[in-house]
Motif scaffolding. Structure first.
Motif, PDB file in Angstrom:
ATOM      1  N   PRO A   1       1.082   7.972  -3.612  1.00  0.00           N
ATOM      2  CA  PRO A   1       1.253   8.607  -4.556  1.00  0.00           C
ATOM      3  C   PRO A   1       3.651  10.062  -4.411  1.00  0.00           C
ATOM      4  O   PRO A   1       2.500  10.870  -3.330  1.00  0.00           O
ATOM      5  N   GLY A   2       4.179   9.308  -3.887  1.00  0.00           N
ATOM      6  CA  GLY A   2       5.514   9.973  -3.291  1.00  0.00           C
ATOM      7  C   GLY A   2       5.935   9.496  -2.457  1.00  0.00           C
ATOM      8  O   GLY A   2       5.481   8.179  -2.018  1.00  0.00           O
ATOM      9  N   ALA A   3       7.000  10.002  -1.586  1.00  0.00           N
ATOM     10  CA  ALA A   3       7.809   9.326  -1.265  1.00  0.00           C
ATOM     11  C   ALA A   3       7.254   9.470   0.823  1.00  0.00           C
ATOM     12  O   ALA A   3       6.908  10.793   0.542  1.00  0.00           O
ATOM     13  N   PHE A   4       6.979   8.617   1.210  1.00  0.00           N
ATOM     14  CA  PHE A   4       6.665   9.098   2.649  1.00  0.00           C
ATOM     15  C   PHE A   4       7.870   8.223   3.655  1.00  0.00           C
ATOM     16  O   PHE A   4       9.402   8.362   3.377  1.00  0.00           O
ATOM     17  N   GLU A   5       7.623   9.002   4.938  1.00  0.00           N
ATOM     18  CA  GLU A   5       8.777   8.328   5.701  1.00  0.00           C
ATOM     19  C   GLU A   5       9.015   7.322   6.488  1.00  0.00           C
ATOM     20  O   GLU A   5       7.836   6.474   5.669  1.00  0.00           O
ATOM     21  N   ALA A   6       9.261   6.736   7.100  1.00  0.00           N
ATOM     22  CA  ALA A   6       9.909   5.132   7.150  1.00  0.00           C
ATOM     23  C   ALA A   6       8.425   4.709   8.154  1.00  0.00           C
ATOM     24  O   ALA A   6       8.308   3.576   7.287  1.00  0.00           O
ATOM     25  N   GLY A   7       7.704   5.620   8.587  1.00  0.00           N
ATOM     26  CA  GLY A   7       6.981   4.987   9.754  1.00  0.00           C
ATOM     27  C   GLY A   7       5.298   4.616   8.469  1.00  0.00           C
ATOM     28  O   GLY A   7       4.605   3.784   8.710  1.00  0.00           O
ATOM     29  N   THR A   8       5.394   5.647   8.153  1.00  0.00           N
ATOM     30  CA  THR A   8       4.283   5.160   7.242  1.00  0.00           C
ATOM     31  C   THR A   8       4.212   4.509   6.789  1.00  0.00           C
ATOM     32  O   THR A   8       2.943   3.970   6.098  1.00  0.00           O
ATOM     33  N   THR A   9       5.567   4.404   5.182  1.00  0.00           N
ATOM     34  CA  THR A   9       6.055   3.220   4.758  1.00  0.00           C
ATOM     35  C   THR A   9       5.707   2.182   4.854  1.00  0.00           C
ATOM     36  O   THR A   9       4.679   1.345   4.326  1.00  0.00           O
ATOM     37  N   LEU A  10       5.980   1.947   6.712  1.00  0.00           N
ATOM     38  CA  LEU A  10       5.519   0.392   6.903  1.00  0.00           C
ATOM     39  C   LEU A  10       4.486  -0.015   7.059  1.00  0.00           C
ATOM     40  O   LEU A  10       3.498  -1.020   7.288  1.00  0.00           O
ATOM     41  N   ASP A  11       3.631   1.099   8.323  1.00  0.00           N
ATOM     42  CA  ASP A  11       2.231   1.036   8.314  1.00  0.00           C
ATOM     43  C   ASP A  11       0.863   1.183   6.713  1.00  0.00           C
ATOM     44  O   ASP A  11       0.164   0.350   6.716  1.00  0.00           O
ATOM     45  N   LEU A  12       1.663   1.298   5.959  1.00  0.00           N
ATOM     46  CA  LEU A  12       0.773   1.476   4.991  1.00  0.00           C
ATOM     47  C   LEU A  12       1.192   0.363   4.332  1.00  0.00           C
ATOM     48  O   LEU A  12       0.874  -1.262   3.540  1.00  0.00           O
ATOM     49  N   LEU A  13       2.754  -1.164   4.120  1.00  0.00           N
ATOM     50  CA  LEU A  13       3.110  -2.106   3.899  1.00  0.00           C
ATOM     51  C   LEU A  13       2.087  -2.859   4.729  1.00  0.00           C
ATOM     52  O   LEU A  13       1.799  -4.180   4.381  1.00  0.00           O
ATOM     53  N   THR A  14       1.927  -3.125   5.858  1.00  0.00           N
ATOM     54  CA  THR A  14       1.319  -3.758   6.792  1.00  0.00           C
ATOM     55  C   THR A  14      -0.272  -3.568   6.501  1.00  0.00           C
ATOM     56  O   THR A  14       0.020  -5.136   6.078  1.00  0.00           O
ATOM     57  N   TRP A  15      -0.495  -2.464   6.376  1.00  0.00           N
ATOM     58  CA  TRP A  15      -2.105  -2.229   5.891  1.00  0.00           C
ATOM     59  C   TRP A  15      -1.921  -3.133   4.963  1.00  0.00           C
ATOM     60  O   TRP A  15      -3.613  -3.721   4.226  1.00  0.00           O
ATOM     61  N   VAL A  16      -1.606  -2.521   3.704  1.00  0.00           N
ATOM     62  CA  VAL A  16      -1.216  -3.930   2.043  1.00  0.00           C
ATOM     63  C   VAL A  16      -1.735  -5.555   1.930  1.00  0.00           C
ATOM     64  O   VAL A  16      -2.769  -6.196   2.397  1.00  0.00           O
ATOM     65  N   ASN A  17      -0.922  -5.160   3.630  1.00  0.00           N
ATOM     66  CA  ASN A  17      -0.575  -7.046   3.788  1.00  0.00           C
ATOM     67  C   ASN A  17      -1.564  -7.816   4.128  1.00  0.00           C
ATOM     68  O   ASN A  17      -1.797  -8.824   3.921  1.00  0.00           O
ATOM     69  N   GLU A  18      -2.001  -7.462   4.861  1.00  0.00           N
ATOM     70  CA  GLU A  18      -2.614  -7.293   6.066  1.00  0.00           C
ATOM     71  C   GLU A  18      -4.055  -7.599   4.708  1.00  0.00           C
ATOM     72  O   GLU A  18      -5.218  -8.203   5.839  1.00  0.00           O
ATOM     73  N   LYS A  19      -4.144  -6.339   4.222  1.00  0.00           N
ATOM     74  CA  LYS A  19      -5.401  -6.843   3.452  1.00  0.00           C
ATOM     75  C   LYS A  19      -6.678  -5.995   4.429  1.00  0.00           C
ATOM     76  O   LYS A  19      -7.694  -6.412   5.107  1.00  0.00           O
TER      77      LYS A  19
END
Length: 192
Positions: free
Chosen positions: A147-165
């Motif tokens: 929900p909103g703009a995140f910094e790069a590290g948080t964005t990468l971690d969320l992408l990874t967390w979702v992709n790795e289920k």
């Protein structure tokens, strides 16, 4: 003074420029966005056929936070390549009049879909599972929402967390714990 101006011009020209083209709708258009008919059921099927996760990116014209994500976060090589390799990204305009078909079969404007899903902030990202239960909306089915703009590290971690289920794992490591661990373990400063 002339030397200072020449030096300043040389420094500015050496800085990376992350210019992302704006579309006719005023939204940023990185080349990893998918141009679809916005039937989310079809988009999910296509994402699955490519072995990717469906990511619904909600933005609006003139959004300074959307611009910041497209200028400072999404173009970083580690994030750009992660999105390209793992996500099928569909863009929705928070105030768009173009129609989309939600997972529950309802055809409505992008603006009405965003309202229906309770989206108020841009950028917002809905991350979809591989399968959506019949009758669910995108918001009901989402496994995570940014929900909103995140910094790069948080964005990468969320992408990874979702992709790795990781949301489906039986462990105690929810996203916040996972992100805190990644910050501690990260060898490159991504400005978490």
């Amino acid at each position: 003074m002339k030397r200072v101006l020449i030096l300043l011009a040389a420094v500015l020209m050496a800085l990376p420029v992350w210019a992302v083209e704006l579309g006719d709708d005023g939204l940023h258009k990185p080349d990893w966005l998918r141009d679809t008919f916005k039937d989310l059921r079809e988009d999910l099927a296509e994402a699955n056929s490519e072995g990717k996760r469906l990511m619904i990116l909600i933005e609006q014209r003139g959004c300074i936070y959307c611009e910041r994500m497209h200028r400072d976060v999404f173009p970083l090589p580690v994030i750009d390549s992660y999105i390209r390799e793992n996500f099928f990204v569909v863009q929705i305009d928070l105030y768009g009049a173009s129609e989309l078909t939600d997972f529950d079969g309802q055809v409505l404007s992008q603006r009405d879909a965003a309202r229906k899903w309770g989206m108020m902030f841009t950028p917002s990202i809905l991350f979809m599972p591989e399968e959506v239960e019949e009758g669910q909306t995108a918001a009901q089915a989402a496994v995570a929402v940014m929900p909103g703009a995140f910094e790069a590290g948080t964005t990468l971690d969320l992408l990874t967390w979702v992709n790795e289920k990781r949301y489906a794992l039986e462990s105690e490591e929810d996203f916040q714990r996972y992100h805190a661990r990644m910050i501690r373990e990260r060898t490159v400063d991504l400005g978490d």
